[in-house]
Structure formats: structure tokens, C-alpha cells
Design a protein around this motif. Structure first.
Motif, PDB file in Angstrom:
ATOM      1  N   CYS A 112     -57.696   4.767 -13.962  1.00  0.00           N
ATOM      2  CA  CYS A 112     -58.294   4.257 -15.196  1.00  0.00           C
ATOM      3  C   CYS A 112     -59.366   3.225 -14.852  1.00  0.00           C
ATOM      4  N   ILE A 113     -60.312   3.079 -15.778  1.00  0.00           N
ATOM      5  CA  ILE A 113     -61.403   2.113 -15.635  1.00  0.00           C
ATOM      6  C   ILE A 113     -61.575   1.397 -16.963  1.00  0.00           C
ATOM      7  N   CYS A 114     -61.832   0.092 -16.894  1.00  0.00           N
ATOM      8  CA  CYS A 114     -62.072  -0.703 -18.092  1.00  0.00           C
ATOM      9  C   CYS A 114     -63.217  -1.661 -17.810  1.00  0.00           C
ATOM     10  N   THR A 115     -64.002  -1.964 -18.833  1.00  0.00           N
ATOM     11  CA  THR A 115     -65.156  -2.829 -18.609  1.00  0.00           C
ATOM     12  C   THR A 115     -65.408  -3.697 -19.830  1.00  0.00           C
ATOM     13  N   VAL A 116     -65.891  -4.906 -19.577  1.00  0.00           N
ATOM     14  CA  VAL A 116     -66.363  -5.781 -20.642  1.00  0.00           C
ATOM     15  C   VAL A 116     -67.389  -6.710 -20.019  1.00  0.00           C
ATOM     16  N   ALA A 117     -68.461  -6.950 -20.763  1.00  0.00           N
ATOM     17  CA  ALA A 117     -69.543  -7.825 -20.293  1.00  0.00           C
ATOM     18  C   ALA A 117     -70.022  -7.370 -18.914  1.00  0.00           C
ATOM     19  N   THR A 118     -69.972  -8.242 -17.915  1.00  0.00           N
ATOM     20  CA  THR A 118     -70.524  -7.901 -16.603  1.00  0.00           C
ATOM     21  C   THR A 118     -69.459  -7.539 -15.584  1.00  0.00           C
ATOM     22  N   ARG A 119     -68.237  -7.274 -16.021  1.00  0.00           N
ATOM     23  CA  ARG A 119     -67.158  -6.954 -15.087  1.00  0.00           C
ATOM     24  C   ARG A 119     -66.592  -5.560 -15.341  1.00  0.00           C
ATOM     25  N   ILE A 120     -66.166  -4.953 -14.234  1.00  0.00           N
ATOM     26  CA  ILE A 120     -65.544  -3.628 -14.275  1.00  0.00           C
ATOM     27  C   ILE A 120     -64.207  -3.732 -13.551  1.00  0.00           C
ATOM     28  N   TRP A 121     -63.150  -3.247 -14.179  1.00  0.00           N
ATOM     29  CA  TRP A 121     -61.825  -3.214 -13.555  1.00  0.00           C
ATOM     30  C   TRP A 121     -61.420  -1.763 -13.314  1.00  0.00           C
ATOM     31  N   VAL A 122     -60.827  -1.521 -12.153  1.00  0.00           N
ATOM     32  CA  VAL A 122     -60.409  -0.178 -11.763  1.00  0.00           C
ATOM     33  C   VAL A 122     -58.928  -0.217 -11.410  1.00  0.00           C
ATOM     34  N   GLY A 123     -58.156   0.706 -11.982  1.00  0.00           N
ATOM     35  CA  GLY A 123     -56.733   0.817 -11.682  1.00  0.00           C
ATOM     36  C   GLY A 123     -56.458   2.047 -10.834  1.00  0.00           C
ATOM     37  N   TYR A 124     -55.652   1.891  -9.790  1.00  0.00           N
ATOM     38  CA  TYR A 124     -55.425   2.959  -8.821  1.00  0.00           C
ATOM     39  C   TYR A 124     -53.980   3.460  -8.851  1.00  0.00           C
ATOM     40  N   LEU A 125     -53.793   4.626  -8.266  1.00  0.00           N
ATOM     41  CA  LEU A 125     -52.476   5.237  -8.144  1.00  0.00           C
ATOM     42  C   LEU A 125     -51.533   4.362  -7.327  1.00  0.00           C
ATOM     43  N   SER A 126     -52.067   3.596  -6.409  1.00  0.00           N
ATOM     44  CA  SER A 126     -51.259   2.738  -5.543  1.00  0.00           C
ATOM     45  C   SER A 126     -50.753   1.490  -6.246  1.00  0.00           C
ATOM     46  N   GLY A 127     -51.217   1.232  -7.473  1.00  0.00           N
ATOM     47  CA  GLY A 127     -50.855   0.011  -8.181  1.00  0.00           C
ATOM     48  C   GLY A 127     -51.848  -1.119  -7.995  1.00  0.00           C
ATOM     49  N   THR A 128     -52.928  -0.848  -7.279  1.00  0.00           N
ATOM     50  CA  THR A 128     -53.947  -1.864  -7.009  1.00  0.00           C
ATOM     51  C   THR A 128     -54.950  -1.954  -8.153  1.00  0.00           C
ATOM     52  N   VAL A 129     -55.406  -3.160  -8.437  1.00  0.00           N
ATOM     53  CA  VAL A 129     -56.501  -3.412  -9.382  1.00  0.00           C
ATOM     54  C   VAL A 129     -57.669  -4.002  -8.611  1.00  0.00           C
ATOM     55  N   GLN A 130     -58.864  -3.481  -8.878  1.00  0.00           N
ATOM     56  CA  GLN A 130     -60.080  -4.035  -8.281  1.00  0.00           C
ATOM     57  C   GLN A 130     -61.025  -4.512  -9.379  1.00  0.00           C
ATOM     58  N   VAL A 131     -61.797  -5.545  -9.055  1.00  0.00           N
ATOM     59  CA  VAL A 131     -62.794  -6.097  -9.966  1.00  0.00           C
ATOM     60  C   VAL A 131     -64.170  -5.951  -9.332  1.00  0.00           C
ATOM     61  N   LEU A 132     -65.110  -5.351 -10.072  1.00  0.00           N
ATOM     62  CA  LEU A 132     -66.477  -5.166  -9.597  1.00  0.00           C
ATOM     63  C   LEU A 132     -67.436  -5.764 -10.607  1.00  0.00           C
ATOM     64  N   ASP A 133     -68.644  -6.074 -10.145  1.00  0.00           N
ATOM     65  CA  ASP A 133     -69.693  -6.443 -11.092  1.00  0.00           C
ATOM     66  C   ASP A 133     -70.533  -5.209 -11.409  1.00  0.00           C
ATOM     67  N   LEU A 134     -71.549  -5.375 -12.234  1.00  0.00           N
ATOM     68  CA  LEU A 134     -72.330  -4.227 -12.694  1.00  0.00           C
ATOM     69  C   LEU A 134     -73.101  -3.547 -11.570  1.00  0.00           C
ATOM     70  N   SER A 135     -73.334  -4.264 -10.479  1.00  0.00           N
ATOM     71  CA  SER A 135     -74.056  -3.659  -9.356  1.00  0.00           C
ATOM     72  C   SER A 135     -73.130  -2.894  -8.422  1.00  0.00           C
ATOM     73  N   GLY A 136     -71.822  -2.985  -8.660  1.00  0.00           N
ATOM     74  CA  GLY A 136     -70.867  -2.291  -7.810  1.00  0.00           C
ATOM     75  C   GLY A 136     -70.306  -3.150  -6.690  1.00  0.00           C
ATOM     76  N   THR A 137     -70.633  -4.434  -6.677  1.00  0.00           N
ATOM     77  CA  THR A 137     -70.095  -5.330  -5.650  1.00  0.00           C
ATOM     78  C   THR A 137     -68.627  -5.635  -5.945  1.00  0.00           C
ATOM     79  N   LEU A 138     -67.793  -5.523  -4.919  1.00  0.00           N
ATOM     80  CA  LEU A 138     -66.367  -5.800  -5.072  1.00  0.00           C
ATOM     81  C   LEU A 138     -66.148  -7.307  -5.120  1.00  0.00           C
TER      82      LEU A 138
END
Length: 965
Positions: free
Chosen positions: A441-467
Motif C-alpha cells: 500500500c501507498i499513502c501520501t499527503v503534502a510532500t511526504r509519501i509512505w509505503v507499506g511492505y509485506l515485511s511489515g516495514t514502513v518507509q517515508v519518502l519525499d516527492l523526489s523519491g529520497t528515502l
């Protein structure tokens, strides 16, 4: 959006929500009479005081304990690698602080009720978290209850409302913040519209008065023949919905708006009106002679690109792009960015567009043969793509999740962990990969993007794709994300929901964690359990009832959990062959195994005092676990496992069976083993243990139909499942013997009860000391005679083997364990949540039914658990005290407020070529300001006065208005 001043509570008239028959379908999890604030606070203060006194008692008490623990021996090699106890604690240094909205529920309590998706409905005044389940809808009030007390039948869960069971599972939910309604799509093809009621409404027929958390079903209709896989509300208020085999339909806002205006008596007519107003987008394309493989694949995802006024529809490998205002098909392309071929019924000029805003009847020339030809062309195109990708192999780069960002980009998450960035016109821009697990799953608001993975990990990215950061949010796949009220909400596959600050990871996380950890004693609750573990090699015999009573029944009175491991229940070459064949077909058990379960159940008063929660048999190995009926509701997530260690690691004459369960939110594992025999086979026994420890995988339940993922326990990548348990107990016939001693010497020492000298010859203690086996595990000091080998029905020490072979006596039958203790933490706390001591460790010398003596061990197990209700309130106090740090940046400084200037020109809605200028200026020199253009509503103007105000669906635009960008 948080500063909107308009009110949408008046969308419905009072007449539209008073029908008693609607309320009959719903109930609330909370008590209907709200507890007064002082009373609730008094109760919580009392609980805090109890926990604090308990904490002080543990720290300061020096009085003698009634049950003194036995001295223990600990094996070498623990504390590192796969033998290191798992990291625990409500506040952990490897992730930001979180708020438990719904603690992980027990799987058995959730059968048919698993949560599958979430969405947050926020109109700026009353945010609500909605969740679709396999049996209905659930909603939380995020404004009033996010830090509140628990409610309902789920311990520790924030107070919520839940619908009465609906016929089919909820597969997708989408919100309309303007009208404060949520649309849900279901497995049976129906779409349902739900709305929360305000505090003045109550559930009809409820004997409990005063409950305010209520919601109702407005209307529903049959949207598809197959399941509703995806839904979205476009920026013009239309509802788009996708199903299997390329079915894509749209319901125009005009029909929805009219249905909203109808009163209760016309509700059925409203549902029928919406149902008949649909536009079948794919059918209209087919009628115009368009054929593409997109139209035969499931529409898995739908998103609305508000920046570009478009709608994206996605299958696993292919996408279609639509104009949200004109409903035209703009483009079809695959996941590699290649434009798909489309065939037409008749030649069409390149500039011709496929306008689908109005219903059209099929042309007379369009017949069955034409449709068949288009289907064949679509299938051929799919075959060509598959062949190009590698001889029909399964492509691991499948689209699993989509999200559109405020800058007009669209992000796609794939099953191989790759994130694809696309521009608003469907052109693939660039790829990113920060994790190897599948994106869920992916969720976004303003300048942040959150990604949810099968492993249970959450990642936060900015609009340019920087982790920007990542952490393990759950030990289970993340299947849903939602953002609002300053938090990111994560839904795990097991049904738990956590909230994380949208500023995480950040410098404030450590400060909040430190303050929350300092208050641990206020929300920590200790539970004490007595666990009886018993092992017996029954040598293919059947004991009489008195023997079982002597072994188990005589010490079961004060015990909460009983773990029983039997070896050699049934043996023989023929039986072993049949057992191996049954294992390959997923079958297990035997008549002898069932006989033993029956007699043990009879002794333990099965069904009344104790309940059998699970068992597993592998050839002659049998494990069963029984719990006292008074604690059964706290036990769940029960899984079993088997690992053969016999010939070729395939035959079950040697090996292990295990059972895993969760109690008080802690994981207990019990493993019954039978290792290689004979004096000289020490290395084989060590290898058997290592094989069992590393490869034991507990069986998962059947795959959930709604999510496609089995709710189980994820382990840290590369780590054995046993290493992730809070308590592991190994029991069985380990077959370790005595070295460097003769039969006569052993008998002589035993007759003098000189066991200490014999233990110096014990192979198991020597191997544990060398760190070769049972690394880091503990065993109570042995004070009983060797348990092998005896003549049947010969009592006392005189019963040792006196036959031709004269096998040297040995402690073959043992019970060892590992809890959460480590070098840095040894007392029971949330960082070390399970601490065990041995109160009894002995053999039953009076039992003579086998050549082995049964062994039993009683553990005193302390379990530290979190009172989530108290912890949430402590968390809330910290948040309120540090509001400027925890929430979004302060708006007190005018330099950080985007200056918005609207031109003073009159906006003329007549047929004149006139435009209005909207100028937005961000005066801050560093931070980015994001904005969104939305339409609060429409009103008819008569004689200069506005009347008949109507909110727009999801703050969308009217069809005559186009905003670019």
C-alpha cells in the motif's frame, strides 16, 4: 483543509435519519451510558496507582517467596545471532513512538471479522477512521477518542462503532469528506453508502442510553456481477468502481446528489435510481469497436489525480488513463511504459476522441462476430507481451498499489519492492528500490509519501523519491495506510492498527520515547502463570489411568498451562512409511495418538477445568497443550509445526513437533523432540537440534479470502521462527547419554544416590557448556535418578536394564527453556516481558509402564503486559504538553503562512471570455507550502442572494469548471 469554516452536518434534514428500521441493523461497541469524566479518571488513576505499587513492590520487596526457584544451569553461546532473545518493549530505539489504536487481536477471535482496509474521513471538524472488515464496517472517532479509554469486547482497543454483519466481505472503502459519507465495495458486487450520526442520535431499541458513536447505512445497490475490487471518488464527485475481467463503471455525481436529497421513505428509490444511472465505460468502448487487453484484466486499483483531473485504473500489468471531467479514455499502457495496441471497428482519425459522457446504443453492424474478433485480438496482444517477458513466466513486477501526489505525479508499488514514478500523462519517469519485500500500500499527503511492505516495514519518502526513514511498524504485512489528524495509521494483516506521527522520523521521536519509557511503571501490568511441562517416551505402550494421574494429575491443581510431549507413541517400519505418506498430503494422527489424547483429557477434566487448544503428531511424536478454562479467552494465534529428522530428513522416527501460541500478547513456543539414539551419536544429536531450531516453521491458517494473505506471525528476515518467541520450552527424549562410565559403575553411584558425579559424565551438559547445542538455554539442576533404561513394571532403582545389553543408565528425558532474559535485563518488565523460573523438576519413578520414566517440570512464568488504555492517555498527555513539537509546524509565525491573494475582478459566469486570477505566495524561504483547490459547494443565486446551498462530493469541482493545474 484543517482551517475550513464551513459545516456539512446539515447535508441531511432531520427527516432523513429517523427511520427506526435503519437503526435496527447497528450496535455500538461502547456502553451507551457514557462514564462521567471524573468517574473515568478516578478509575484510571486507581489502575495507575495499582501498577505503580506493584512496580515498587517488585523493586523493594525482600520477603521470602513462597515458591523458591530451583538453581539452574545455562548453556553457552546464547545472547547473539539466532540464539539472542527477541527485542521487546513498548518504546523501542529502532522505531518512532506509536499509539495503539487497536492492539493485535487473537486470530481465533477475528474469524470472519478481519479488517481488510482503512480510510480516514476528515472534513476539518470531525475526523473519523473507517475500516472495512470481512463482515461489515467499523469506525473510530479520531477527534474525541484517539487518546481515550477502551470500549467494546476488544481489550485495549479505542472505543469504536461497528455495523451488524453484512452478507459479504468489504474489499475497498473510499471517503467523501464533503458529505461525510464513506462508500464501501463488497465481495458480492454491492456498493454501500455509510454515514456517521451526530451526538443527538441513538441506536433504536438499545437498552443502554447515551451512546453517541453511531452510523447508518444510507443506501446500497448492485454495482457489479463480480466483487468490487476498487473504488474512488473523482475530483468531479463521480464514483468509479472496478471489478473482475476489466469491468469498469461510473456513477455520475448528479445521480448521487439527487439520492442524497431524498427522505427516508424514498431511500429504496434512491438506491434504485443510483443503480440504474451507471455508465459502463468498457462496454461503450467496445461498442465503438475498441479492443484492448486492459479490458479483460481485473481492475485492482483506482486513484483520482486531482492535479490533472484524471482517473487511473490499474490491473497487475496494465493501466488506463481517463479524463475525470469528460470521461474519455486517454491512454492505455503497460507497466514498462509501453503504449498498448488498440483495434477499432472502423477507421478513425487520429484526433478522434472517445467521448463516453452519454449512453449510446450499439450500432446495428456491431454483432457477436465483431465482439469475438476484438476478444481474440486482445488475447493475442496479451500473449505477445507475455512471450516478450520470458516464455510465459510469472512477472514479479506487478502493480500492487497506486497513489497520486500533490505535484501531479503518480507512484506505483510493485511486488518486487520497486517504486515506479509516473507523470500525470502516464509517462514513466524513474524507478526506486529501497526494499526487497513486496509493496502492499501507498499513502501520501503534502510532500511526504509512505509505503507499506509485506515485511511489515514502513518507509517515508519525499516527492523526489529520497528515502527519509524506515522502521518495522508491525511483525505482519501492512495492508492499509491512512493519514490525518497529524498521524499515519497503519493496518497490519493481523488486524492491529497503530498511529505514528507524520513528522517521524525526526528529532522529537527520541524525546517522546524517553518520556514515555519513564512512565512505563504506570501502564505495566504483571501476570503470573504456572506452566507444567511433561515428557514421556511411552515405547509404543498404553499406560493405565493411575500412571497418568501420578505423572500429571497429581500436580495439575495449581497450574494454568499444561504441555505434554510423548515419544514412540507408535512405531514400526510400516507405520513410519504410512505416516510419511500422510504428511505429504497434509494429514496426521493415528489411533494410538488419539487414545493418548483421550486418556490425558480424562485425567485433566477436559472441557471443564482444562481445554485442549492444539496438538500435532509426526509418526511417533505427539505434542498437546491444555489451558485452564479461566484463561482461555487470553490464548490464541495457535499454530503447529513438525520437523522430521529421520532418514534423509524425511522420516519421523526422529524429529520434533511444536506448538506456538499467543497469551497476554506474548509468544510461547513448545517443542517436543526425539533425537538420534546410541552413545556415540553426540554430533548427530547436536545436528538434529540445530536442524529443528533453524527450520521449524509453524503452519499458517488458510489464506484470507479478502486480503490474499494469511494472518500469521512474521519473523525478522533470516531469523528462525523459534528465535522470535518470548518463551521457548524444549522437552523430549534427547537421547544424550553418560560418557566414560561402565554399567556397573553407574549402578553403584545410583545406589548411593551420588548424582553429582554422574552429571559430570552427562553428554548434554558437556555439549551445552561447549556451546554446541541448546545455546543460551536453561535447565534446572537435576536431582532425580537417570530416566533410562528400565525393565517394564519393575519399581524403584532395581528396575534398570539388567538384560543382555545392559544399557548404561542416562538422563535421556529432559526439559529446557529460554525466556527473554539477557545480560542487560533480567527482571520482568516491558523490555524483558517474560521471565521464568523452575519450581519443580523431577521424574516419576513409581510409573513403570515404559522403559523410560516420565519427567515433569513446573515453571513460574511472569508476563509483563501493557495496559493500552492507560498508555494511550499517557501518550496523549505527552502530546498535549509538546503540541508544537509533535504536530505540524506552528502557524503562529506569519512568515511561515502562505500568503493568498485573490484578485478583485468579478467572476462572471455568463458566456464571456473572462478569467479570474488566483495568486498564492509562499513567503517562507526554506519550507515548501502545499495547497489544494477545492469546491466547498454550489448555491443558486437569485436577486443577489444565494440559496439552496449544496456541498460538492469530496469537495470536487462542478462539471463546467476546469482547473489547470
Amino acid at each position: 483543509d484543517d482551517n475550513r469554516n464551513f459545516n456539512t452536518d446539515d447535508v441531511f434534514t432531520s427527516n432523513s435519519v429517523v427511520s427506526p428500521r435503519v437503526f435496527d441493523r447497528f450496535y455500538s461497541s461502547s456502553s451507551s451510558e457514557d462514564e462521567e469524566e471524573t468517574g473515568g479518571s478516578s478509575s484510571n488513576y486507581q489502575r495507575r496507582l495499582d501498577y505503580m505499587l506493584e512496580f515498587l513492590d517488585r523493586k523493594l520487596s525482600t520477603s521470602a517467596v513462597p515458591d523458591q526457584p530451583l538453581p539452574e544451569y545455562e548453556g553457552s553461546g546464547g545472547g547473539s545471532g539466532i540464539f539472542k532473545p527477541p527485542v521487546r518493549g513498548p518504546v523501542r530505539s529502532d522505531r518512532p513512538p506509536s499509539l495503539e489504536i487497536r492492539p493485535r487481536p487473537l486470530r481465533e477471535d477475528q474469524l470472519g471479522r478481519f479488517l481488510r482496509n482503512i480510510t480516514l474521513l476528515d472534513d476539518g471538524s470531525a475526523p473519523q477512521l473507517w475500516a472495512g472488515s470481512e463482515s461489515g464496517i467499523r469506525v473510530w472517532d479520531m477527534k474525541n477518542d484517539i487518546y481515550g479509554e477502551e470500549g467494546g469486547d476488544e481489550e485495549g482497543t479505542v472505543r469504536y462503532c461497528e455495523s451488524v454483519q453484512v452478507p459479504a466481505a468489504t474489499l475497498c472503502v473510499t471517503g467523501d469528506a464533503s458529505n461525510r459519507v464513506v462508500w464501501s465495495g463488497h465481495r458480492d458486487g454491492r456498493v454501500i453508502c455509510w454515514k456517521m450520526l451526530d451526538s443527538s442520535h441513538k441506536v433504536h431499541g438499545s437498552e443502554q442510553s447515551g451512546s453517541t458513536d453511531r452510523f447508518l447505512e444510507l443506501f446500497s445497490w448492485q454495482a457489479h456481477r463480480g466483487p468490487v475490487l476498487s473504488m474512488v471518488v473523482s475530483c468531479y464527485g463521480d464514483i468509479w468502481s472496478g471489478s473482475e475481467s476489466g469491468s469498469l463503471k461510473m456513477w455520475p455525481w448528479e445521480a448521487i446528489e439527487k439520492s442524497f436529497s431524498l427522505i427516508d421513505g424514498e431511500r429504496h428509490g434512491a438506491s434504485l435510481y443510483i443503480e440504474r444511472s451507471f455508465i459502463d465505460l468498457i462496454s461503450q468502448l467496445s461498442q465503438n469497436g475498441v479492443c484492448c487487453s486492459m479490458f479483460t484484466s481485473d481492475i485492482k486499483s483506482l486513484i483520482s489525480d486531482s492535479a490533472g483531473a484524471k482517473v487511473w485504473a490499474s490491473g497487475y500489468q496494465i493501466f488506463s488513463l481517463w479524463d475525470a471531467r469528460t470521461r474519455e479514455l486517454l491512454k492505455v499502457f503497460n507497466i514498462d511504459g509501453q503504449i498498448e495496441n488498440m483495434t477499432f471497428d472502423s477507421p478513425m482519425e487520429d484526433e478522434t476522441k472517445l467521448k463516453l459522457g452519454s449512453t449510446q446504443k450499439p450500432q446495428n453492424s456491431y454483432n457477436f462476430f465483431q465482439r469475438s474478433r476484438n476478444a481474440i485480438f486482445g488475447a493475442a496482444d496479451a500473449v505477445l507481451r507475455a512471450a516478450a517477458k520470458g516464455a510465459f513466466g510469472v512477472d514479479n513486477q506487478r502493480a500492487e498499489a497506486l497513489a497520486s501526489t500533490i505535484d501531479g505525479m503518480v507512484w506505483v508499488g510493485c511486488t518486487n519492492g520497486v517504486l515506479l514514478q509516473w507523470d500525470g500523462n502516464g509517462n514513466r519517469v524513474q524507478d526506486f528500490q529501497y526494499h526487497s519485500s513486496a509493496v502492499q500500500c501507498i499513502c501520501t499527503v503534502a510532500t511526504r509519501i509512505w509505503v507499506g511492505y509485506l515485511s511489515g516495514t514502513v518507509q517515508v519518502l519525499d516527492l523526489s523519491g529520497t528515502l527519509l526513514g524506515e522502521w518495522v511498524a508491525h511483525n505482519s504485512p501492512i495492508i492499509g495506510l491512512a493519514v490525518g489528524v497529524g498521524y499515519l495509521f497503519t493496518l497490519a494483516n493481523h488486524g492491529g492498527i497503530r498511529a505514528w506521527s507524520v513528522t517521524s522520523p525526526g528529532p522529537l521521536d527520541n524525546k517522546v520515547c524517553a518520556e514515555l519509557a519513564g512512565k512505563e511503571f504506570l501502564y505495566t501490568r504483571l501476570e503470573t502463570l504456572k506452566v507444567l511441562a511433561g515428557t514421556w517416551n511411552v515405547a509404543q505402550g498404553r499406560a493405565d489411568t493411575d500412571s497418568v494421574v501420578s505423572w500429571l494429575g497429581s500436580v495439575a491443581s495449581g497450574v494454568d498451562i499444561i504441555v505434554i510431549g510423548l515419544q514412540e507413541v507408535e512405531m514400526g517400519a510400516g507405520f513410519l512409511a504410512v505416516s510419511a505418506a500422510k504428511e505429504t498430503m497434509g494429514l496426521e494422527g493415528s489411533g494410538a495418538g488419539q487414545w493418548w489424547l483421550d486418556i490425558i483429557g480424562k485425567v485433566l477434566d477436559n472441557g471443564s477445568t482444562f481445554l485442549l487448544i492444539g496438538s500435532r503428531q509426526l509418526a511417533g511424536l505427539l505434542i498437546s497443550v491444555w489451558v485452564r478454562s479461566s484463561i482461555r479467552r487470553h490464548v490464541g494465534d495457535i499454530d503447529v509445526a513438525a520437523v522430521p529428522c529421520g532418514f534423509g530428513r524425511a522420516i519421523g522416527n526422529k524429529g520434533a513437533v511444536g506448538l506456538r501460541m499467543r497469551i497476554y500478547d506474548r509468544v510461547f513456543c513448545f517443542v517436543n523432540c526425539h533425537f538420534a539414539a546410541h552413545l556415540e551419536a553426540v554430533n548427530r544429536r547436536n545436528a538434529d537440534f540445530d536442524h529443528v531450531y533453524r527450520t521449524m516453521v509453524f503452519s499458517r491458517p488458510p489464506v484470507s479470502a479478502a486480503a490474499g494473505i494469511a494472518p500469521g506471525i512474521n519473523t525478522v528476515e533470516g531469523m528462525p521462527e523459534l528465535s522470535q518467541a518470548d518463551l521457548v520450552i524444549f522437552l523430549g527424549d534427547f537421547n544424550y547419554r553418560l560418557d566414560g562410565i561402565s554399567y556397573e559403575e553407574a549402578r553403584d553411584f545410583m545406589s548411593q544416590r551420588c548424582f553429582d558425579w554422574l552429571k559430570e559424565r552427562d553428554q548434554l551438559l558437556a555439549e551445552m557448556k561447549a556451546g554446541n547445542v541448546f545455546q543460551g538455554m536453561r535447565e534446572a539442576v537435576i536431582r532425580f535418578p537417570p530416566t533410562y533404561k528400565f525393565e517394564r513394571h519393575v519399581p524403584g532403582l532395581s528396575g534398570y536394564d539388567s538384560g543382555e545389553k545392559k544399557r548404561i543408565p542416562a538422563w535421556c528425558d529432559r526439559i529446557l527453556y529460554r525466556d527473554c532474559r539477557s545480560a542487560s535485563s533480567s527482571s520482568c518488565s516491558l523490555d524483558c516481558p517474560v521471565v521464568s523460573t523452575v519450581l519443580l523438576y523431577e521424574s516419576c519413578m513409581d510409573v513403570t509402564d515404559s522403559d523410560h520414566k516420565p519427567v515433569r517440570c513446573i515453571f513460574n512464568v511472569e508476563v509483563a503486559r501493557v495496559d493500552e488504555s492507560i498508555r494511550r492517555q499517557e501518550f496523549g498527555e505527552i502530546v498535549r504538553s509538546k503540541k508544537k513539537m509533535m504536530t505540524k509546524p506552528s502557524l503562529d509565525d506569519s512568515s511561515e503562512v502562505p500568503e493568498v491573494i485573490v484578485s478583485t475582478n468579478n467572476i462572471i459566469l455568463q458566456n464571456q471570455d473572462t478569467s479570474s486570477i488566483l495568486r498564492i505566495t509562499n513567503k517562507h524561504k526554506k519550507n515548501t507550502a502545499t495547497y489544494e483547490v477545492c469546491c466547498e459547494g454550489l448555491a443558486a443565486v437569485e436577486n443577489g442572494h444565494a440559496s439552496d446551498y449544496r456541498p460538492r462530493s469530496s469537495f470536487g469541482f462542478p462539471r463546467w469548471l476546469q482547473v489547470i493545474p
